[in-house]
Design a protein around this motif. Sequence first.
Motif, PDB file in Angstrom:
ATOM      1  N   SER A 108       0.807  -1.221   0.000  1.00 49.99           N
ATOM      2  CA  SER A 108       0.000   0.000   0.000  1.00 49.99           C
ATOM      3  C   SER A 108       0.844   1.277   0.000  1.00 49.99           C
ATOM      4  O   SER A 108       0.388   2.310  -0.477  1.00 49.99           O
ATOM      5  CB  SER A 108      -0.969  -0.001   1.181  1.00 49.99           C
ATOM      6  OG  SER A 108      -0.261  -0.110   2.392  1.00 49.99           O
ATOM      7  N   SER A 111       1.403   2.143  -3.753  1.00 48.37           N
ATOM      8  CA  SER A 111       0.272   2.000  -4.654  1.00 48.37           C
ATOM      9  C   SER A 111       0.050   3.284  -5.448  1.00 48.37           C
ATOM     10  O   SER A 111       0.073   4.382  -4.901  1.00 48.37           O
ATOM     11  CB  SER A 111      -0.978   1.673  -3.828  1.00 48.37           C
ATOM     12  OG  SER A 111      -2.116   1.663  -4.644  1.00 48.37           O
ATOM     13  N   SER A 119      -2.430  -1.802  -4.756  1.00 43.41           N
ATOM     14  CA  SER A 119      -2.112  -2.371  -3.454  1.00 43.41           C
ATOM     15  C   SER A 119      -2.700  -3.769  -3.295  1.00 43.41           C
ATOM     16  O   SER A 119      -3.785  -4.057  -3.789  1.00 43.41           O
ATOM     17  CB  SER A 119      -2.678  -1.460  -2.364  1.00 43.41           C
ATOM     18  OG  SER A 119      -2.635  -2.100  -1.115  1.00 43.41           O
TER      19      SER A 119
END
Length: 154
Positions: A108, A111, A119
Amino acid sequence: MSEVLMTAEHKKELEARLQYLKVQGRPEAAERIRVAREFGDLSENAEYDIAKEEQAKMEAEIAEIDAKLKKAKIIDEKKKGDSVDFGTKILIENVATKQQFEYTIVGSSESNPFKGKISNDSPIGKAMLGKRKGDEVSVKAPAGDIIYKVLKVG
């Protein structure tokens, strides 16, 4: 903070940003504060307040990057396999619209769907983990379930 999954490339980017902030950012912030102090009464000095605010934001960014790097777990992007995992590049197709998307599954912290990086915690990322070429996957979306077909893995 638990493990932060990231690619080796993203780790290098974070290390470079951290280095820049510590070596160049801090002295620049200190200089802006020094110059702003020369404008007089600090209680009515907007330039001083802005310089201190910018310094605080920079220090928060330094702390955040430092924490991420301490908890970093590097994803092996080069690993070969026939199922979707962290670091895997995939080509998927929306079954209804036939629109195709190419993504790399990342942590994440890096991302960026606009750069093709999603993610492992995103709805599509979660749904794709462990899937193989040819699998169809249902992903919950605000407008309803969307069916994607995995066209390519790796």
